[in-house]
Design an enzyme around this catalytic site. Sequence first.
Site: not given
Length: 346
Positions: A33, A116, A134
């Site tokens: 991520e 996020y 996102d």
Amino acid sequence: MTITKTLTDWYSVNKRDLPWRRTKNPYHIWLSEIILQQTQVNQGLPYYEVFVSNYPTIFDLANAKESAVLKLWQGLGYYSRARNLHTTAQYIVKELSGRFPDNYKALLKLKGVGDYTASAIASICFDEVCAVVDGNVYRVLSRYFGVKTPINSSIGQKEFKALAQQLIDKNNPAEFNQAIMDFGSRQCKPKSPDCSVCPLQNDCQAYINNSIANLPVKVKKTRVSKKHFNFLVFISHDNKTILEKRTQRGIWQNLYQFPLVETQSSIKYNEMKSHLKTFPITNNGYDRLSLFNKEDIIHKLSHQHLHTKFWIVEIEHLPKQSILIEKIRDYPVPVLLSNFIEAFNF
DNA sequence: AAGCCGGGGGT
DNA sequence: ACCCCAGGCTT
């Protein structure tokens, strides 16, 4: 059929086989991520493999030197991600005994982890019902619901987060989050989306109103500034050169570079010669100054255009802080410099 | 709220 | 030339 069901159905058929989708290990998911922040899958993929391979556990990452982490990150950009990655690994090892935080609230406290990323890890690893928002989610939702609120306003961020949270599949938040992102990335693309074969076509407000190209709405434009960089590539008779660490805040923090002279405009040979005389290490003179690139190399960042000259300075002797030229590839450097290093035959 | 932070890819 | 990207931090 609800949009939630349509998206998860689409995903069950079109799901990509990506390495971070074969694991729920929070360390690996976190790595992926961070790498994928503002980075497309194809660009981040090889970096993910390299990091997992070099640092199989969070302990390996915590024990590494920052410059080694930056070296592996070289070329990916947004280097604060790499610095925060290293800091957070050390924090988790030292303060949390190596146990990764297991919920949204705790994840949000980690440096480099915002709304996020905390939502992504919490949902994917721990099945927490936390919607991710996102760039893909903004695009899919703004088009489908015809929402014109600017996505980069604080009100817009709250609105889209609430909308996504309302739509998320509470029985499978991990699948829904990845479904809507993958859908946005591959079907509901920014330019020329595949509307003709879109399963959401009948209910998509932007498609109905022929406003696909106008959504999502984004305000502000980034102004690009122009800078003039002159790098001094010293070469001593015993094959050494000088690299300096960029310790100040700003671009490329903690990466290395040749000594830099920044000027207000493009300079010529004689002006560079005067600059060179002010360098302490050239007190004993230098043999030769030459310009490597006749035309400026224009390195384009998102908010700066760097008009760059590489000046070759042949010199008899360099002080102790110089490095062996054969070791130059051990140092993390910006792409602008790594391109030069590859092009220039030392 | 606005600015800063990279580099690659698409149109 | 402009936009976008599995965003977050600082001011």
